[in-house]
Design a protein around this motif. Structure first.
Motif, PDB file in Angstrom:
ATOM      1  N   ARG A 188      -9.965  18.007  -3.480  1.00 39.14           N
ATOM      2  CA  ARG A 188      -9.318  16.731  -3.196  1.00 39.14           C
ATOM      3  C   ARG A 188      -9.462  16.405  -1.714  1.00 39.14           C
ATOM      4  NH1 ARG A 188      -3.708  16.188  -6.742  1.00 39.14           N
ATOM      5  NH2 ARG A 188      -4.694  16.382  -8.803  1.00 39.14           N
ATOM      6  N   VAL A 189      -9.769  15.146  -1.445  1.00 38.37           N
ATOM      7  CA  VAL A 189      -9.903  14.674  -0.066  1.00 38.37           C
ATOM      8  C   VAL A 189      -9.143  13.365   0.079  1.00 38.37           C
ATOM      9  CG1 VAL A 189     -12.149  15.784   0.282  1.00 38.37           C
ATOM     10  CG2 VAL A 189     -12.049  13.417  -0.552  1.00 38.37           C
ATOM     11  N   ALA A 190      -8.780  13.067   1.319  1.00 38.81           N
ATOM     12  CA  ALA A 190      -8.108  11.807   1.637  1.00 38.81           C
ATOM     13  C   ALA A 190      -8.955  11.037   2.639  1.00 38.81           C
ATOM     14  CB  ALA A 190      -6.716  12.072   2.204  1.00 38.81           C
ATOM     15  N   THR A 191      -8.969   9.727   2.490  1.00 39.00           N
ATOM     16  CA  THR A 191      -9.739   8.862   3.389  1.00 39.00           C
ATOM     17  C   THR A 191      -8.865   7.719   3.881  1.00 39.00           C
ATOM     18  OG1 THR A 191     -10.541   7.489   1.555  1.00 39.00           O
ATOM     19  CG2 THR A 191     -11.913   9.383   2.204  1.00 39.00           C
ATOM     20  N   GLY A 192      -9.259   7.159   5.019  1.00 33.13           N
ATOM     21  CA  GLY A 192      -8.543   6.005   5.566  1.00 33.13           C
ATOM     22  C   GLY A 192      -9.266   5.476   6.779  1.00 33.13           C
ATOM     23  N   GLY A 193      -8.999   4.230   7.130  1.00 33.72           N
ATOM     24  CA  GLY A 193      -9.679   3.634   8.275  1.00 33.72           C
ATOM     25  C   GLY A 193      -9.094   2.288   8.643  1.00 33.72           C
ATOM     26  N   LYS A 194      -9.920   1.473   9.279  1.00 36.07           N
ATOM     27  CA  LYS A 194      -9.476   0.155   9.722  1.00 36.07           C
ATOM     28  C   LYS A 194      -9.519  -0.810   8.541  1.00 36.07           C
ATOM     29  CE  LYS A 194      -9.661  -2.595  13.886  1.00 36.07           C
ATOM     30  NZ  LYS A 194     -10.275  -2.746  15.214  1.00 36.07           N
ATOM     31  N   LEU A 224       8.602 -11.205  11.925  1.00 34.13           N
ATOM     32  CA  LEU A 224       8.072 -12.564  11.983  1.00 34.13           C
ATOM     33  C   LEU A 224       7.427 -12.980  10.663  1.00 34.13           C
ATOM     34  CD1 LEU A 224       6.435 -12.554  15.539  1.00 34.13           C
ATOM     35  CD2 LEU A 224       8.529 -13.736  14.836  1.00 34.13           C
ATOM     36  N   ASP A 225       7.601 -12.145   9.637  1.00 31.57           N
ATOM     37  CA  ASP A 225       7.010 -12.375   8.326  1.00 31.57           C
ATOM     38  C   ASP A 225       5.479 -12.427   8.392  1.00 31.57           C
ATOM     39  OD1 ASP A 225       7.232 -12.592   5.599  1.00 31.57           O
ATOM     40  OD2 ASP A 225       7.222 -14.781   5.624  1.00 31.57           O
ATOM     41  N   MET A 226       4.917 -11.599   9.279  1.00 35.61           N
ATOM     42  CA  MET A 226       3.466 -11.497   9.405  1.00 35.61           C
ATOM     43  C   MET A 226       2.989 -10.160   8.863  1.00 35.61           C
ATOM     44  SD  MET A 226       2.821 -13.131  13.187  1.00 35.61           S
ATOM     45  CE  MET A 226       1.045 -13.067  12.961  1.00 35.61           C
ATOM     46  N   ARG A 227       1.795 -10.168   8.287  1.00 37.82           N
ATOM     47  CA  ARG A 227       1.230  -8.953   7.712  1.00 37.82           C
ATOM     48  C   ARG A 227       0.985  -7.912   8.800  1.00 37.82           C
ATOM     49  NH1 ARG A 227      -3.779  -6.874   7.457  1.00 37.82           N
ATOM     50  NH2 ARG A 227      -4.282  -5.488   5.712  1.00 37.82           N
ATOM     51  N   VAL A 228       1.320  -6.654   8.514  1.00 34.98           N
ATOM     52  CA  VAL A 228       1.092  -5.544   9.443  1.00 34.98           C
ATOM     53  C   VAL A 228      -0.327  -5.011   9.224  1.00 34.98           C
ATOM     54  CG1 VAL A 228       1.846  -3.252  10.161  1.00 34.98           C
ATOM     55  CG2 VAL A 228       3.532  -4.950   9.403  1.00 34.98           C
ATOM     56  N   PRO A 229      -1.177  -4.974  10.259  1.00 30.96           N
ATOM     57  CA  PRO A 229      -2.555  -4.509  10.072  1.00 30.96           C
ATOM     58  C   PRO A 229      -2.616  -3.027   9.743  1.00 30.96           C
ATOM     59  CG  PRO A 229      -2.101  -4.888  12.395  1.00 30.96           C
ATOM     60  CD  PRO A 229      -0.921  -5.404  11.641  1.00 30.96           C
ATOM     61  N   VAL A 230      -3.667  -2.628   9.019  1.00 31.79           N
ATOM     62  CA  VAL A 230      -3.879  -1.238   8.597  1.00 31.79           C
ATOM     63  C   VAL A 230      -4.958  -0.625   9.481  1.00 31.79           C
ATOM     64  CG1 VAL A 230      -4.601   0.273   6.706  1.00 31.79           C
ATOM     65  CG2 VAL A 230      -3.229  -1.768   6.234  1.00 31.79           C
ATOM     66  N   TRP A 231      -4.639   0.561  10.019  1.00 31.48           N
ATOM     67  CA  TRP A 231      -5.628   1.256  10.851  1.00 31.48           C
ATOM     68  C   TRP A 231      -5.315   2.748  10.856  1.00 31.48           C
ATOM     69  CZ3 TRP A 231      -6.847  -0.043  16.708  1.00 31.48           C
ATOM     70  CH2 TRP A 231      -8.050   0.586  17.055  1.00 31.48           C
ATOM     71  N   VAL A 232      -5.774   3.457   9.849  1.00 31.22           N
ATOM     72  CA  VAL A 232      -5.560   4.898   9.735  1.00 31.22           C
ATOM     73  C   VAL A 232      -6.564   5.613  10.628  1.00 31.22           C
ATOM     74  CG1 VAL A 232      -5.490   6.874   8.179  1.00 31.22           C
ATOM     75  CG2 VAL A 232      -4.728   4.622   7.376  1.00 31.22           C
ATOM     76  N   ARG A 233      -6.072   6.442  11.574  1.00 30.93           N
ATOM     77  CA  ARG A 233      -6.959   7.141  12.500  1.00 30.93           C
ATOM     78  C   ARG A 233      -7.146   8.617  12.151  1.00 30.93           C
ATOM     79  NH1 ARG A 233      -8.148   4.503  17.346  1.00 30.93           N
ATOM     80  NH2 ARG A 233      -9.610   6.240  17.570  1.00 30.93           N
TER      81      ARG A 233
END
Length: 342
Positions: free
Chosen positions: A106-112, A139-148
């Motif tokens: 099993r592996v996990a992945t993530g990124g921008k 502010l009801d704005m979407r939170v950006p995704v950036w897994v490092r």
């Protein structure tokens, strides 16, 4: 003397066997070299990627295969003794691929803009877990995704990640909840690396401004900071059994800190900008005991030498008296005598 080119820059490293006698080294040019720690040389080279697909973001091995992942999201499983590979598209913008140490398939992945995903390589059709983004901000704005970076918490199903927006998040795939069960923040700069110490309940994180911190995974609080770094942290790894953490980065120093008193134990200048660090799981107590025994033996021999030497005394009272009476200083090339008051 051969000179190294930029395409030979090391991106990732991993142990090639359980005995830790081989190190797999992934370079920018898409090659994976095998380095023998016993012989001290590279013993094999394998073409495992296309530079146009991006750098390696992860490298791991199982019992009979090698796993690679690049920035474009192409994850490959290279079976030993076969030219066939299993290819999985895990999504664009991958920053990190991490293997589960207890379940190596099993592996996990993530990124921008690519959330945390957990893959079972025995059933690679779709991920077995996909994280859900947190709720919108105030502010009801979407939170950006950036897994490092990603880490598997031992003796549990939980996974910890650090983000480019200075967040540390803990996920629990064993529950129906796909959002983080805990979120903490550290500093104001992007986090670049994390590692889990041997003592459970904490995580060590580093950012782009050379700041290292120990965070409590139960309360989400900062327990303390490790000082001494001057550049961005690129590589970070805790020792599997000792309370030590090794770090490296753009300031070209390899540092080893103690997790108990947070003091700097070792510091080595390695000339080049460093991208990753790999610690052995071998116990260091036996080797340190041998070193301390040798030091004591040498010290005993030196004591014997000093004991057999004759004691020589000199009459230095007159010199000391003269030195106390006056000192000579030189100003603009001229000597002046200055009286010293007692």
């Amino acid at each position: 003397m051969s000179c190294l080119s930029r395409d030979q820059e090391v991106c990732v490293m991993a142990w090639g066997d359980p005995h830790e006698s081989e190190v797999l080294v992934g370079s920018v040019n898409g090659t994976v070299k095998t380095f023998s720690t016993d012989k001290g040389i590279f013993t094999a080279t394998r073409e495992c990627g296309d530079p146009s697909q991006g750098r390696f973001t992860g490298l791991a091995v199982t019992d009979s295969s090698m796993i690679t992942c690049v920035e474009s999201g192409l994850l490959k499983v290279w079976k030993e003794g076969s030219t066939e590979t299993v290819e999985i598209n895990v999504g664009n913008g991958i920053c990190r691929m991490q293997q589960n140490p207890s379940q190596r398939h099993r592996v996990a992945t993530g990124g921008k803009e690519n959330p945390l995903k957990v893959w079972d390589l025995e059933r690679p059709d779709k991920p077995i877990f996909t994280a859900k983004n947190v709720a919108h901000d105030w502010l009801d704005m979407r939170v950006p995704v950036w897994v490092r970076d990603i880490g598997f918490i031992p003796d549990s199903d939980k996974i910890v990640t650090c983000t480019g927006h200075h967040q540390v998040r803990v996920y629990d795939p064993s529950t129906p909840q796909r959002r983080p069960v805990l979120e903490a923040r550290f500093g104001e700069y992007p986090l670049t690396a994390l590692s889990l110490p041997a003592s459970q309940g904490t995580v060590v994180v580093g950012n782009t401004h050379g700041e290292l911190a120990i965070l409590d995974l139960r309360k989400g609080l900062v327990r303390g900071c490790l000082k001494g770094l001057a550049g961005a942290v690129r590589g970070l790894q805790c020792h599997p059994s000792l309370p030590l953490v090794a770090s490296c980065g753009l300031d070209r120093f390899l540092r080893v800190h103690s997790l108990e008193d947070r003091s700097l134990q070792h510091k080595v200048y390695l000339k080049s900008r460093l991208n990753c660090v790999l610690l052995s799981s071998r116990d260091l107590e036996s080797s340190s005991a041998d070193v301390s025994g040798d030091v004591e033996e040498v010290k005993a021999e030196e004591d014997e030498v000093w004991d057999t030497m004759e004691t020589v005394t000199e009459k230095t009272k007159k010199r000391a008296a003269q030195k106390d009476e006056a000192t000579v200083t030189e100003v603009d090339g001229k000597k002046k005598r200055k009286l010293v008051k007692k």
